[in-house]
Design a protein around this motif. Sequence first.
Motif, mmCIF file in Angstrom:
data_model
loop_
_atom_site.group_PDB
_atom_site.id
_atom_site.type_symbol
_atom_site.label_atom_id
_atom_site.label_comp_id
_atom_site.label_asym_id
_atom_site.label_seq_id
_atom_site.Cartn_x
_atom_site.Cartn_y
_atom_site.Cartn_z
ATOM 1 N N UNK A 137 3.590 6.590 2.259
ATOM 2 C CA UNK A 137 2.138 6.543 2.354
ATOM 3 C C UNK A 137 1.485 7.263 1.175
ATOM 4 N N UNK A 138 2.082 8.369 0.743
ATOM 5 C CA UNK A 138 1.568 9.111 -0.420
ATOM 6 C C UNK A 138 1.695 8.291 -1.701
ATOM 7 N N UNK A 139 2.784 7.541 -1.819
ATOM 8 C CA UNK A 139 2.949 6.655 -2.978
ATOM 9 C C UNK A 139 1.789 5.665 -3.046
ATOM 10 N N UNK A 140 1.388 5.167 -1.887
ATOM 11 C CA UNK A 140 0.304 4.190 -1.838
ATOM 12 C C UNK A 140 -1.007 4.715 -2.382
ATOM 13 N N UNK A 141 -1.194 6.044 -2.352
ATOM 14 C CA UNK A 141 -2.439 6.623 -2.859
ATOM 15 C C UNK A 141 -2.681 6.272 -4.325
ATOM 16 N N UNK A 142 -1.617 6.097 -5.058
ATOM 17 C CA UNK A 142 -1.722 5.783 -6.470
ATOM 18 C C UNK A 142 -1.943 4.290 -6.714
ATOM 19 N N UNK A 143 -1.370 3.430 -5.869
ATOM 20 C CA UNK A 143 -1.263 2.012 -6.242
ATOM 21 C C UNK A 143 -2.020 1.034 -5.346
ATOM 22 N N UNK A 144 -2.601 1.494 -4.233
ATOM 23 C CA UNK A 144 -3.377 0.580 -3.394
ATOM 24 C C UNK A 144 -4.460 -0.125 -4.220
ATOM 25 N N UNK A 145 -4.618 -1.421 -4.011
ATOM 26 C CA UNK A 145 -5.734 -2.152 -4.596
ATOM 27 C C UNK A 145 -6.677 -2.680 -3.512
ATOM 28 N N UNK A 146 -6.189 -2.730 -2.276
ATOM 29 C CA UNK A 146 -7.016 -3.213 -1.165
ATOM 30 C C UNK A 146 -7.060 -2.138 -0.078
ATOM 31 N N UNK A 147 -7.772 -2.421 0.996
ATOM 32 C CA UNK A 147 -7.863 -1.459 2.089
ATOM 33 C C UNK A 147 -6.472 -1.171 2.658
ATOM 34 N N UNK A 148 -6.227 0.073 3.027
ATOM 35 C CA UNK A 148 -4.885 0.502 3.424
ATOM 36 C C UNK A 148 -4.339 -0.302 4.594
ATOM 37 N N UNK A 149 -5.174 -0.653 5.553
ATOM 38 C CA UNK A 149 -4.695 -1.362 6.748
ATOM 39 C C UNK A 149 -5.053 -2.850 6.729
ATOM 40 N N UNK A 150 -5.412 -3.325 5.539
ATOM 41 C CA UNK A 150 -5.822 -4.721 5.427
ATOM 42 C C UNK A 150 -4.642 -5.664 5.568
ATOM 43 N N UNK A 151 -4.916 -6.845 6.136
ATOM 44 C CA UNK A 151 -3.881 -7.869 6.197
ATOM 45 C C UNK A 151 -3.580 -8.426 4.805
ATOM 46 N N UNK A 152 -4.497 -8.214 3.886
ATOM 47 C CA UNK A 152 -4.335 -8.691 2.501
ATOM 48 C C UNK A 152 -3.863 -7.557 1.590
ATOM 49 N N UNK A 153 -3.126 -6.624 2.180
ATOM 50 C CA UNK A 153 -2.663 -5.451 1.448
ATOM 51 C C UNK A 153 -1.851 -5.844 0.207
#
Length: 604
Positions: free
Chosen positions: A66-82
């Motif tokens: 989850x911490x890794x995602x802080x750097x690389x998320x481009x969409x909402x964290x819980x989005x179906x289009x993650x």
Amino acid sequence: MYFEKSFLLDLYKMLSSLYHGVDIEAQGGTQFVSELKYFFAADEFKKKMNRACDTQVKSDKDLFIKCVGSMVYLSAENSELLFFTKNFANSFGESKDYNVGSNFFSVNVVKTSMHSDLSLRFPERHAELLSVTKGKIDISPIGYENIANNKDYLGSSIKKFAILFLWLNRYTNFVSKDSIYSDCLKQLKDKYSDTLIDNLKWKDNSVKSEIKDLIAGIELSDEQEFLKKEDFQLIGNLKKPKIEVSENNNFAKNHSQLIYYGVPGCGKSHKVDEIINAAITDKNDREHQVIRVVFHPDYTNADFVGQIMPLVDDGIEYRFKAGPFTRILKHAYKEHSKKFFLVIEELNRGNAAAIFGDLFQLLDREKDGFSTYSINNPDISSFIMSEDDYHNDKILPDSKDVGGDKWILDTPIRLPPNLSILATMNTSDQNVFTLDNAFQRRWKMEYIPNSIKYEDMKDSQKNQYDLRIGETNIKWGSFREKVNENISDSKFSFSNAEDKQLGLFFIKADSETDTAEKFPETDKPEKITESDFANKVLKYLWNDVFKRNLEEIFLAEIKTFGDLLLKFKGSSAFRKCFNSDFVTALEQSNRSLSEQIEKPETSE
């Protein structure tokens, strides 16, 4: 209030500048982002848990992901289009573990550490950031220093610190536009360690100023906006392009690229000096605007372009030290209105193709004087951006104004119109290397003839021609002409007879001076000393030109070069050393020219 989507896309464009390499869309760029995200994740985990991450514990592993995602998320964290970015360019992923499972936990250093009694470093490719022991991920003792200062990562670039500051807060809710910095800093303090924040200077005025510049003029949205895949359909146009140097019209037009060739001493370097002196009249300016280099068999691309060298400055550092090519290129870009010259003497005494290396591509030039093609060389770019005259600066800004052009480390290198390259080469078959046709065709070639009538000579050439040899009354010009005739007419038919001939400036009046014409008229020397003539001219003729048949020009009774040196003395030196046919022809030629020169004009 939140960042608008247009600014989020601008931030994404800027992220590619964090990686200093040219392969941001290839494996190198992907690995760079992996190293960055694992480091930030390890720091965030330790801030939350006050200990290292134990990947054998499922909850630890899940939190790390989850911490890794802080750097690389481009969409909402819980989005179906993650989805997430792999390399801060245009490569995206959809894996729910953000690519951690495939290249870090399962097959890389974490798994390997389970079978080692030692702590393992990560990464191996670049400077160390993490230390992994029996599956436990911790920050390396030198990790914070490396992430902030090492060129493999953020390279002490203040602007990179500012871009990351805003990117990590891309979905933060701000109280107002004026509170963006303070709101962002609060979020980062809650998320990351003080050590990370201090090393990236997020509280320093220097970074605050960069952040202020980046958010100047932006609009905020009342609603939180996330990035979607369709936002990146035009990512090729959105990506920050490599900055091209502006091909404006304020460059001095001076793009000669010329090789002068001919026999040794025919005046090639003198011709080069004439061109330079006509373009740059002030001697002090020439010292700044001209760099000369001599190629030789041991001369390398590193000597010519530059290389990483140790530098003692409060300890030993390894920094790029520029070679002559890079130094004159920097001068030319910084001072558009001036003409600059790189002079290469003895071009073919070194392996020119190897010495130029990929600079070879720059030699094709358009009518406007710029190179047709460019190369990317971060070392050259960093030196052009630096203030130091010989080394790149220890800390470079993200971009720099150079002569009115904006430069970054990825700015393509081209030869500008105000930089000429003038070269000389002997046609002698004794040279070490030959120039291939592909190299030669990128230059203009001009042959310097070795034969010129006395009446057509310039004053400096006449002065050289009229020099007396030792105690004799023989003029150097007469001797040279007769020897060259013998070389051309030799019964041994030299395969390169012209290359063996003597140039007018093969020997000079005084070995301590450059050319005779530099003397004041009253102090000008009138002769070539016996010693200089014997050890330069006679040695060349004896050992190189007529070595297969010495009697073609020398007396038969002279058996060694030592005997020749001993005999070449006094007013009759030539009769003591050379055969009668040669001496008779020499004296006749010398007398005829002298009578022609000294004959007084008659009135009609």
